[in-house]
Design a protein around this motif. Sequence first.
Motif, mmCIF file in Angstrom:
data_model
loop_
_atom_site.group_PDB
_atom_site.id
_atom_site.type_symbol
_atom_site.label_atom_id
_atom_site.label_comp_id
_atom_site.label_asym_id
_atom_site.label_seq_id
_atom_site.Cartn_x
_atom_site.Cartn_y
_atom_site.Cartn_z
ATOM 1 N N TYR A 1 -49.679 -57.558 -46.255
ATOM 2 C CA TYR A 1 -49.140 -58.894 -46.437
ATOM 3 C C TYR A 1 -48.104 -59.230 -45.355
ATOM 4 N N ASN B 1 -58.275 -70.783 -47.864
ATOM 5 C CA ASN B 1 -58.250 -69.345 -48.116
ATOM 6 C C ASN B 1 -58.327 -68.532 -46.825
ATOM 7 N N THR B 2 -57.772 -69.085 -45.748
ATOM 8 C CA THR B 2 -57.689 -68.365 -44.476
ATOM 9 C C THR B 2 -56.280 -68.490 -43.920
ATOM 10 N N LEU C 1 -54.154 -70.104 -50.168
ATOM 11 C CA LEU C 1 -54.758 -68.787 -50.346
ATOM 12 C C LEU C 1 -55.057 -68.533 -51.813
ATOM 13 N N THR C 2 -56.283 -68.128 -52.095
ATOM 14 C CA THR C 2 -56.689 -67.761 -53.449
ATOM 15 C C THR C 2 -57.137 -66.313 -53.543
ATOM 16 N N ASN C 3 -57.502 -65.718 -52.434
ATOM 17 C CA ASN C 3 -57.934 -64.320 -52.411
ATOM 18 C C ASN C 3 -56.720 -63.426 -52.171
ATOM 19 N N PRO C 4 -56.417 -62.479 -53.063
ATOM 20 C CA PRO C 4 -55.258 -61.605 -52.860
ATOM 21 C C PRO C 4 -55.305 -60.806 -51.565
ATOM 22 N N ASN C 5 -56.488 -60.604 -51.013
ATOM 23 C CA ASN C 5 -56.584 -59.860 -49.755
ATOM 24 C C ASN C 5 -55.997 -60.637 -48.574
ATOM 25 N N ASN C 6 -55.833 -61.941 -48.719
ATOM 26 C CA ASN C 6 -55.318 -62.780 -47.630
ATOM 27 C C ASN C 6 -53.881 -63.240 -47.865
ATOM 28 N N TYR C 7 -53.237 -62.757 -48.912
ATOM 29 C CA TYR C 7 -51.890 -63.207 -49.226
ATOM 30 C C TYR C 7 -50.909 -62.907 -48.090
ATOM 31 N N TYR D 1 -46.142 -62.100 -56.711
ATOM 32 C CA TYR D 1 -47.043 -61.344 -57.586
ATOM 33 C C TYR D 1 -46.342 -60.104 -58.123
#
Length: 306
Positions: free
Chosen positions: A101, A168-169, A247-253, A261
């Motif tokens: 992150y 989401n990018t 951002l909606t995907n936790p991998n891109n937070y 979170y």
Amino acid sequence: MTLTAERPSVQAEEQKLLKDRRYRRKGSGDFSKPTLGSLILRYVLLLFVLVLVIGPFVWQLSTSFKGAGDDLYTFPPNLIPVDPTLENYTKVTDIVPVYTYAWHSLLVAVGSVITNVILSVLGGYALACMRFRGKMIALGILVSTMLLPGEVTITSNLLTINSLGLANTLWGVYLPGAIGAMNVLLIATACRMIPKDVLDAATVDGATTWQRIRHIVWPNVRGMASVVAIFTFIGAWDDYLWPLMVLTNPNNYTLTVGMAYLNGNFSPDPRLIAAGTMVALIPIIVLFSIMQRYFFRGVQEGAVKG
């Protein structure tokens, strides 16, 4: 007759100087030599402000190193851990990919700094040093965008990012902050400090626009550009609302969303939250420590170089 006429004026000057010295000894008009009472008051106020500003940081730093044997709610608070440990930092990295992150936040912040500095210098030079039709209209549009809070335009920005397929990018997080109106106006103010004769002389000598910007404008505005860089980095690094919407995907937070979170799911343990906060603060502290001399120089810079 001449000597007789000059003597009273000399005596009057000496009396005036003696009176000024007595006045200064009283401390009424000499601000460079404060009285003992005013000096004590200054240091008391400085200490009070220091506690307000540094106190929360010191408390969070102390909490991040406290182990299970430390009581976090004792009064007066204990800033030195009784059971110091680094386990909180390892737990944070195990629960949340903090460094991933942080890397995302660093990419967005560095990209914002680069484009803000470059585009602000170009836009500021155009507004301050060039003549073109619609110049005042462009200036008015820039100023008017500063009158609106960011929450007013966030919906239109989100719709634009979605229509571009950048939801989401990290590109969607970066683009709205690629340039700021305030940064352009700051650089334009610095450009106005450059004497017009210097730019005219360069034009007469055959210098192109890019050469004037490189050899004349940039050496004189890089102090202000460092101010723009620092504020842009801090703003992009600390931004929370916009990355949360994009951002909606936790991998891109980014780091701020990831820390939220952590706060929401592990609030019973303030040690982990403090450790995550310290990880988020370290890059800002390092950046300001490296660039503080450029920052303060940019605030008061006004001389022409090169």
